[in-house]
Enzyme design. Structure first.
Site, PDB file in Angstrom:
ATOM      1  N   SER A  70       1.557  15.050  49.382  1.00 43.11           N
ATOM      2  CA  SER A  70       1.979  15.823  50.169  1.00 43.11           C
ATOM      3  C   SER A  70       3.315  15.718  51.238  1.00 43.11           C
ATOM      4  CB  SER A  70       0.583  16.951  50.758  1.00 43.11           C
ATOM      5  OG  SER A  70      -0.246  17.406  49.740  1.00 43.11           O
ATOM      6  N   LYS A  73       6.312  17.489  49.541  1.00 43.26           N
ATOM      7  CA  LYS A  73       6.244  18.755  49.917  1.00 43.26           C
ATOM      8  C   LYS A  73       7.374  18.961  50.294  1.00 43.26           C
ATOM      9  CE  LYS A  73       1.247  20.069  48.920  1.00 43.26           C
ATOM     10  NZ  LYS A  73      -0.272  20.056  49.563  1.00 43.26           N
ATOM     11  N   TYR A 195       3.718  18.492  39.333  1.00 44.00           N
ATOM     12  CA  TYR A 195       3.328  18.416  40.512  1.00 44.00           C
ATOM     13  C   TYR A 195       2.728  17.094  40.299  1.00 44.00           C
ATOM     14  CZ  TYR A 195       0.589  19.217  44.725  1.00 44.00           C
ATOM     15  OH  TYR A 195      -0.403  19.449  46.298  1.00 44.00           O
ATOM     16  N   TYR A 247      -1.518  20.793  57.770  1.00 40.50           N
ATOM     17  CA  TYR A 247      -2.745  22.113  57.715  1.00 40.50           C
ATOM     18  C   TYR A 247      -3.271  22.514  58.459  1.00 40.50           C
ATOM     19  CZ  TYR A 247      -1.158  19.247  53.689  1.00 40.50           C
ATOM     20  OH  TYR A 247      -0.892  18.629  52.817  1.00 40.50           O
ATOM     21  N   VAL A 265      -2.603  13.052  51.571  1.00 40.47           N
ATOM     22  CA  VAL A 265      -4.337  12.358  51.631  1.00 40.47           C
ATOM     23  C   VAL A 265      -3.963  10.704  50.582  1.00 40.47           C
ATOM     24  CG1 VAL A 265      -4.940  14.325  51.103  1.00 40.47           C
ATOM     25  CG2 VAL A 265      -4.652  13.463  48.898  1.00 40.47           C
TER      26      VAL A 265
HETATM   27  N1  GLN Z   1      -2.423  16.068  45.079  1.00 44.81           N
HETATM   28  C1  GLN Z   1      -2.535  16.246  45.745  1.00 44.81           C
HETATM   29  C2  GLN Z   1      -3.594  18.112  45.679  1.00 44.81           C
HETATM   30  O1  GLN Z   1      -2.758  18.797  45.074  1.00 44.81           O
HETATM   31  C3  GLN Z   1      -1.980  16.859  47.464  1.00 44.81           C
HETATM   32  C4  GLN Z   1      -2.980  17.434  48.510  1.00 44.81           C
HETATM   33  C5  GLN Z   1      -2.442  16.706  50.004  1.00 44.81           C
HETATM   34  O2  GLN Z   1      -1.875  15.687  50.206  1.00 44.81           O
HETATM   35  N2  GLN Z   1      -2.900  17.131  51.472  1.00 44.81           N
HETATM   36  O3  GLN Z   1      -4.472  17.910  46.184  1.00 44.81           O
END
Ligand code: GLN
Length: 311
Positions: A70, A73, A195, A247, A265
């Site tokens: 993430s 993003k 994605y 988050y 993650v």
């Molecule tokens: N690729 C992961 C997902 O979509 C990314 C989530 C994350 O890093 N928080 O679940």
């Protein structure tokens, strides 16, 4: 106090932290809902600090690449803002969500407009915008990250992308719900593939700290020798990171660390100290919110020891 007025031994601080966090290993859990991520060594720990003048400090596994997940993003939001400006905010909000990063709950209440670009539905809407640009989006993403990291070998890991794609039921559901509300233009399967490619990009702490340097320099970076984004955009992206980047633990992270940051993650956390530096930490075990357990502790120690904070 500025860095000029107070000379901080950043290397000493990083060396100290790498030892001090050891007792925290084993308290979090490596992400396994994407099976290919579960193979990583849980005891990895790396950190990098990049000052706005370009000086780099690293410790431990700070030069080993990991799955950025993430954290990507952040860079897709930059691309969207470069090309679409404030139009981005018609597709996605800028409020903290208070829910898990892949929660469906609010999306229906808010009629397919995700709360912010850093939770999964928000990232999908932002990517959907970028996919509207001419040309191959995967090349665009890879080239942008190569440019930001100042390294032509940065790439996406096809095994990790495939593994996520095979298990992306929640993300598919989020995308379909948004499409039903008219907030996704592209084919959902194309969006999911792009994605997963984006999340499976691999970079190390030093490269991520380099990539975020424009956010610390008002859009400008000494390493890219150009204004990557506008001063205004850098300020706005940092604000959204501060309120939405971690988050549903964003409040306690601001309390403990006091810097805008974005987690993934894969265990990475990338933080920005505007006007001063970027800091990236990697440790794969996650807390209940999906943020690196040891990484958060390391950043808390860093800001306590150095006084680097936006507050
Ligand atoms: N690729 C992961 C997902 O979509 C990314 C989530 C994350 O890093 N928080 O679940």
């Amino acid at each position: 106090m500025t860095d000029k007025a107070r000379v901080v031994d950043y290397q000493g601080v990083l060396d100290y932290i790498a030892e001090a966090v050891r007792p925290q290993f084993g308290k979090g859990r490596v992400a396994d809902y994407i099976p290919a991520l579960a193979d990583v060594d849980a005891r990895k720990f790396g950190m990098a600090v990049r000052l706005v003048d370009g000086t780099l400090y690293t410790v431990g596994d700070g030069l080993e690449r990991f799955s950025v997940q993430s954290i990507s993003k952040l860079f897709v939001l930059e691309l969207a803002m470069q090309h679409f400006g404030d139009m981005v905010w018609t597709r996605v909000g800028k409020e903290p969500s208070g829910d898990r990063f892949n929660s469906m709950m609010r999306l229906e209440h808010e009629r397919g407009i995700p709360r912010n670009p850093f939770i999964n539905p928000g990232a999908l809407a932002t990517l959907d915008l970028v996919m509207g640009l001419k040309g191959d989006t995967r090349h665009r993403l890879r080239n942008y990250l190569r440019f930001l990291a100042v390294d032509e070998t940065v790439d996406s890991n096809a095994t990790v992308a495939r593994s996520e794609l095979d298990h992306a039921h929640t993300n598919r559901a989020l995308a379909h719900l948004m499409k039903a509300y008219g907030n996704i233009d592209n084919d959902v399967e194309d969006l999911m593939e792009t994605y997963c490619f984006q999340c499976a990009m691999e970079m190390n702490c030093a490269e991520l700290a380099t990539a975020a340097l424009p956010l610390a320099g008002g859009g400008y970076s000494s390493l890219h020798d150009t204004a990557v984004i506008s001063k205004n955009q850098a300020r706005r992206i940092n604000s959204v990171m501060l309120t939405c980047g971690m988050y549903d633990s964003v409040g306690s992270f601001a309390y403990r660390v006091g810097l805008p940051a974005k987690s993934g993650v894969g265990g990475g956390i990338l933080a920005v100290a505007p006007g001063r530096m970027t800091i990236c930490v990697w440790s794969p075990e996650l807390d209940a919110f999906g943020n690196s357990y040891v990484g958060t502790a390391a950043l808390e120690l860093f800001t306590s020891m150095t006084g680097v904070s936006v507050f």
